[in-house]
Design a protein around this motif. Structure first.
Motif, PDB file in Angstrom:
ATOM      1  N   ILE A  19      13.706 -23.367 -59.118  1.00  0.00           N
ATOM      2  CA  ILE A  19      12.490 -22.549 -59.136  1.00  0.00           C
ATOM      3  C   ILE A  19      12.507 -21.633 -60.361  1.00  0.00           C
ATOM      4  O   ILE A  19      11.512 -21.520 -61.087  1.00  0.00           O
ATOM      5  CB  ILE A  19      12.370 -21.733 -57.830  1.00  0.00           C
ATOM      6  CG1 ILE A  19      12.276 -22.659 -56.623  1.00  0.00           C
ATOM      7  CG2 ILE A  19      11.164 -20.789 -57.884  1.00  0.00           C
ATOM      8  CD1 ILE A  19      12.581 -21.984 -55.286  1.00  0.00           C
ATOM      9  N   THR A  20      13.646 -21.003 -60.612  1.00  0.00           N
ATOM     10  CA  THR A  20      13.778 -20.113 -61.771  1.00  0.00           C
ATOM     11  C   THR A  20      13.585 -20.897 -63.061  1.00  0.00           C
ATOM     12  O   THR A  20      12.915 -20.419 -63.989  1.00  0.00           O
ATOM     13  CB  THR A  20      15.151 -19.413 -61.756  1.00  0.00           C
ATOM     14  OG1 THR A  20      15.281 -18.699 -60.524  1.00  0.00           O
ATOM     15  CG2 THR A  20      15.294 -18.454 -62.926  1.00  0.00           C
ATOM     16  N   ARG A  59      10.503   0.246 -72.845  1.00  0.00           N
ATOM     17  CA  ARG A  59      11.938   0.205 -73.179  1.00  0.00           C
ATOM     18  C   ARG A  59      12.523  -1.194 -73.059  1.00  0.00           C
ATOM     19  O   ARG A  59      13.611  -1.369 -72.537  1.00  0.00           O
ATOM     20  CB  ARG A  59      12.696   1.161 -72.267  1.00  0.00           C
ATOM     21  CG  ARG A  59      12.317   2.596 -72.483  1.00  0.00           C
ATOM     22  CD  ARG A  59      13.213   3.605 -71.780  1.00  0.00           C
ATOM     23  NE  ARG A  59      14.120   3.074 -70.801  1.00  0.00           N
ATOM     24  CZ  ARG A  59      14.293   3.583 -69.579  1.00  0.00           C
ATOM     25  NH1 ARG A  59      13.581   4.609 -69.186  1.00  0.00           N
ATOM     26  NH2 ARG A  59      15.172   3.079 -68.769  1.00  0.00           N
ATOM     27  N   GLY A  60      11.827  -2.201 -73.491  1.00  0.00           N
ATOM     28  CA  GLY A  60      12.408  -3.534 -73.570  1.00  0.00           C
ATOM     29  C   GLY A  60      12.114  -4.479 -72.428  1.00  0.00           C
ATOM     30  O   GLY A  60      12.599  -5.591 -72.413  1.00  0.00           O
ATOM     31  N   GLY A  61      11.346  -4.077 -71.439  1.00  0.00           N
ATOM     32  CA  GLY A  61      10.951  -4.992 -70.375  1.00  0.00           C
ATOM     33  C   GLY A  61      11.831  -4.909 -69.143  1.00  0.00           C
ATOM     34  O   GLY A  61      12.768  -4.117 -69.063  1.00  0.00           O
ATOM     35  N   GLY A  62      11.494  -5.719 -68.167  1.00  0.00           N
ATOM     36  CA  GLY A  62      12.220  -5.757 -66.917  1.00  0.00           C
ATOM     37  C   GLY A  62      11.568  -6.739 -65.972  1.00  0.00           C
ATOM     38  O   GLY A  62      10.487  -7.274 -66.261  1.00  0.00           O
ATOM     39  N   TYR A 121      16.622  -5.589 -63.417  1.00  0.00           N
ATOM     40  CA  TYR A 121      15.889  -6.045 -62.232  1.00  0.00           C
ATOM     41  C   TYR A 121      15.687  -4.878 -61.274  1.00  0.00           C
ATOM     42  O   TYR A 121      16.581  -4.042 -61.103  1.00  0.00           O
ATOM     43  CB  TYR A 121      16.671  -7.158 -61.517  1.00  0.00           C
ATOM     44  CG  TYR A 121      16.068  -7.525 -60.190  1.00  0.00           C
ATOM     45  CD1 TYR A 121      14.938  -8.327 -60.135  1.00  0.00           C
ATOM     46  CD2 TYR A 121      16.600  -7.042 -59.005  1.00  0.00           C
ATOM     47  CE1 TYR A 121      14.350  -8.643 -58.916  1.00  0.00           C
ATOM     48  CE2 TYR A 121      16.029  -7.354 -57.784  1.00  0.00           C
ATOM     49  CZ  TYR A 121      14.900  -8.155 -57.749  1.00  0.00           C
ATOM     50  OH  TYR A 121      14.318  -8.454 -56.540  1.00  0.00           O
ATOM     51  N   ALA A 122      14.514  -4.864 -60.632  1.00  0.00           N
ATOM     52  CA  ALA A 122      14.257  -3.886 -59.572  1.00  0.00           C
ATOM     53  C   ALA A 122      13.705  -4.627 -58.359  1.00  0.00           C
ATOM     54  O   ALA A 122      12.861  -5.528 -58.490  1.00  0.00           O
ATOM     55  CB  ALA A 122      13.260  -2.827 -60.035  1.00  0.00           C
ATOM     56  N   GLU A 123      14.164  -4.250 -57.195  1.00  0.00           N
ATOM     57  CA  GLU A 123      13.710  -4.824 -55.927  1.00  0.00           C
ATOM     58  C   GLU A 123      12.528  -4.013 -55.420  1.00  0.00           C
ATOM     59  O   GLU A 123      12.673  -2.830 -55.111  1.00  0.00           O
ATOM     60  CB  GLU A 123      14.853  -4.837 -54.917  1.00  0.00           C
ATOM     61  CG  GLU A 123      14.459  -5.253 -53.530  1.00  0.00           C
ATOM     62  CD  GLU A 123      13.737  -6.590 -53.506  1.00  0.00           C
ATOM     63  OE1 GLU A 123      12.655  -6.658 -52.885  1.00  0.00           O
ATOM     64  OE2 GLU A 123      14.248  -7.558 -54.105  1.00  0.00           O
ATOM     65  N   LEU A 171      15.868 -14.675 -62.706  1.00  0.00           N
ATOM     66  CA  LEU A 171      15.009 -14.587 -63.880  1.00  0.00           C
ATOM     67  C   LEU A 171      15.451 -13.429 -64.775  1.00  0.00           C
ATOM     68  O   LEU A 171      15.563 -13.587 -66.000  1.00  0.00           O
ATOM     69  CB  LEU A 171      13.563 -14.408 -63.419  1.00  0.00           C
ATOM     70  CG  LEU A 171      12.441 -14.633 -64.409  1.00  0.00           C
ATOM     71  CD1 LEU A 171      12.496 -16.024 -65.013  1.00  0.00           C
ATOM     72  CD2 LEU A 171      11.101 -14.435 -63.699  1.00  0.00           C
ATOM     73  N   ALA A 172      15.719 -12.285 -64.168  1.00  0.00           N
ATOM     74  CA  ALA A 172      16.188 -11.127 -64.942  1.00  0.00           C
ATOM     75  C   ALA A 172      17.506 -11.449 -65.651  1.00  0.00           C
ATOM     76  O   ALA A 172      17.678 -11.117 -66.827  1.00  0.00           O
ATOM     77  CB  ALA A 172      16.352  -9.917 -64.029  1.00  0.00           C
ATOM     78  N   GLU A 173      18.399 -12.104 -64.930  1.00  0.00           N
ATOM     79  CA  GLU A 173      19.690 -12.476 -65.522  1.00  0.00           C
ATOM     80  C   GLU A 173      19.490 -13.431 -66.699  1.00  0.00           C
ATOM     81  O   GLU A 173      20.088 -13.244 -67.764  1.00  0.00           O
ATOM     82  CB  GLU A 173      20.576 -13.116 -64.461  1.00  0.00           C
ATOM     83  CG  GLU A 173      21.956 -13.486 -64.951  1.00  0.00           C
ATOM     84  CD  GLU A 173      22.811 -14.118 -63.853  1.00  0.00           C
ATOM     85  OE1 GLU A 173      23.503 -15.097 -64.155  1.00  0.00           O
ATOM     86  OE2 GLU A 173      22.778 -13.627 -62.710  1.00  0.00           O
ATOM     87  N   ALA A 174      18.650 -14.429 -66.511  1.00  0.00           N
ATOM     88  CA  ALA A 174      18.408 -15.418 -67.570  1.00  0.00           C
ATOM     89  C   ALA A 174      17.789 -14.778 -68.810  1.00  0.00           C
ATOM     90  O   ALA A 174      18.055 -15.210 -69.935  1.00  0.00           O
ATOM     91  CB  ALA A 174      17.512 -16.532 -67.049  1.00  0.00           C
TER      92      ALA A 174
END
Length: 177
Positions: free
Chosen positions: A166-167, A84-87, A41-43, A33-36
């Motif tokens: 799913i994504t 700062r732009g989301g995540g 991304y944070a785990e 999702l972060a890539e798209a």
């Protein structure tokens, strides 16, 4: 399935929390999702203190006191990202109170609740390696789970299918908000 009908433009780049019980694919879907969306991304597991990881590794469920520092650390990250732009962050956020705590840090946060049949999720957990969360804790996760409510910004997405499917469903659901 959308839990709320608010206008959401995926390009607005708000913070998205991918939530659900262990074994639903939060990490995999969160990364995709972060890539798209072109977002960092944070785990969520990386925010756990060592004592939490040890407790879960030993097969003991966390309680609310254990989760407090973890939620605060995630809240700090999403609060910074919201400005700062989301995540995108993957974190179980099983209880409404946990989600409320994160919303206090980033009021515009959206939740993608990965849902599925217990048998499917259990099968996936049993097949994964290298993760500290044992499959024996899955029942405690389901017992703790409070699904998204109608007044919460977010969507529920079934985890049947491939991570890409799913994504795709998550992105489509977010675009319908």
């Amino acid at each position: 399935m959308s839990t709320r009908t608010a206008r959401y433009d995926v390009s607005s780049q708000r913070v998205i929390v991918v939530m659900g019980v262990a074994g639903t694919g939060k990490t995999t879907v969160g990364r995709l999702l972060a890539e798209a969306l072109g977002l960092p991304y944070a785990e969520g597991d990386a925010f756990h203190p060592a004592a939490n990881v040890a407790k879960m590794s030993a097969g003991t469920p966390l309680d609310d006191a254990d989760r407090g520092p973890w939620l605060d650390a995630i809240g700090e990250w999403i609060g910074e990202r919201a400005g700062r732009g989301g995540g995108v962050v993957a974190a179980s956020c099983l209880k409404r109170a946990y989600r409320d705590r994160l919303r206090a840090a980033a009021p515009g946060a959206l939740f993608v609740h990965l849902t599925g049949e217990r048998a499917l999720i259990g099968e996936r957990m049993a097949g994964r390696t290298g993760h500290f969360m044992p499959a024996t804790l899955l029942d405690s996760q389901f017992a703790t789970l409070e699904p998204l409510r109608a007044d919460e910004d977010g969507v529920a997405v079934d985890v049947a299918g491939t991570p890409e499917e799913i994504t795709g469903r998550a992105l489509a659901a977010l675009r319908r908000l």
